[in-house]
Write an enzyme that holds these catalytic residues in place. Sequence first.
Site: not given
Ligand code: SAH
Length: 222
Positions: A70
Site C-alpha cells: 500500500s
Molecule cells: N500489509 C501488506 C500489504 C500487502 S497487500 C504489506 O505491507 O506489504 C494485501 C495482502 O493481503 C496480499 O499479500 C494478499 O495476498 C493478502 N491477503 C488477501 N486475502 C487474504 C486472506 N484471506 N488471508 C491472508 N492474507 C490475505
Amino acid sequence: MKEIDIHGIGMTSRRTRERLINRLSDQGIDSTDVLEVIRNTPRHLFVDEALSHRAYEDTALPIGFGQTLSQPYIVARMTQALMAAGPLDRVLEIGTGSGYQTAVLSPLVKKVYSVERIKPLHERAKKLLRTLSIHNAQLKLSDGGMGWSVMSPFDGIIVTAAPDQIPEELLQQLSEGNGRLIIPVGGRGVQDLLLITRQGDTFKKEMLEAVRLVPLLDGVQK
Ligand code: SAH
C-alpha cells in the site's frame, strides 16, 4: 568523496525519505511515533530491486502475485488510527504481503501477529523480517478471514486487504475492553476504511475515509 553507507541507505534515499515524511505530515499524519517509524523503516527492501528507487514516493508498489504494497499514506493512516487510543500489546495483521506494515508495527507494539494466504509472500516476508532483526513478529501462512483464534484476543487488528463484509471471526477476536479493528470494507474497487471499537458486546463503527486496497481472498495459495 565516496559516501559511507552504513545501512545500505544512500544520501539520496535519506533525502527522499525526509520528503516523504514531510508529505505525510502535510496530509494530516500527526503522530510523531508513526512518522518516526516510517522514517526508520527501509521500504526499499520490501519491493523488488528494480522498483527500489521509487520506494519513498507516496505510491503503492507491486510485490508480485498480483498484490501491492500500500501507499505510505495509507500505511501511516491505518497505523495512526490503530494506535490512536494509546499503546497496544497484541496486534494481528491480515495480509502480511511484503512485511512492510508488519515492520512498521513492530517497534510500536509488544507483539505483532501477521497472516498471509500466498506462500511465497509469507516466506519472503519471514526471511526479510529476520534479516532486519525484527523478533517480535510471528507470521503464519493461512486464510486471515478466520483471524488467528489461538492467539486471540487482540488489542488491535489491522486488515490490509478488503473483504465485502466484516468477517465475524475478527470481531470475536478483539479484546472486549477497547479492542480496535481497522478494516477496508467493500471488496473490489473503492472501499470504506472503517474503525470498529469493541466494548463488551457493543461494536462502534466509524468511517475514516475512502480507500482502494486489494481484495481479501479465500483460501491458501501454495
Ligand atoms: N500489509 C501488506 C500489504 C500487502 S497487500 C504489506 O505491507 O506489504 C494485501 C495482502 O493481503 C496480499 O499479500 C494478499 O495476498 C493478502 N491477503 C488477501 N486475502 C487474504 C486472506 N484471506 N488471508 C491472508 N492474507 C490475505
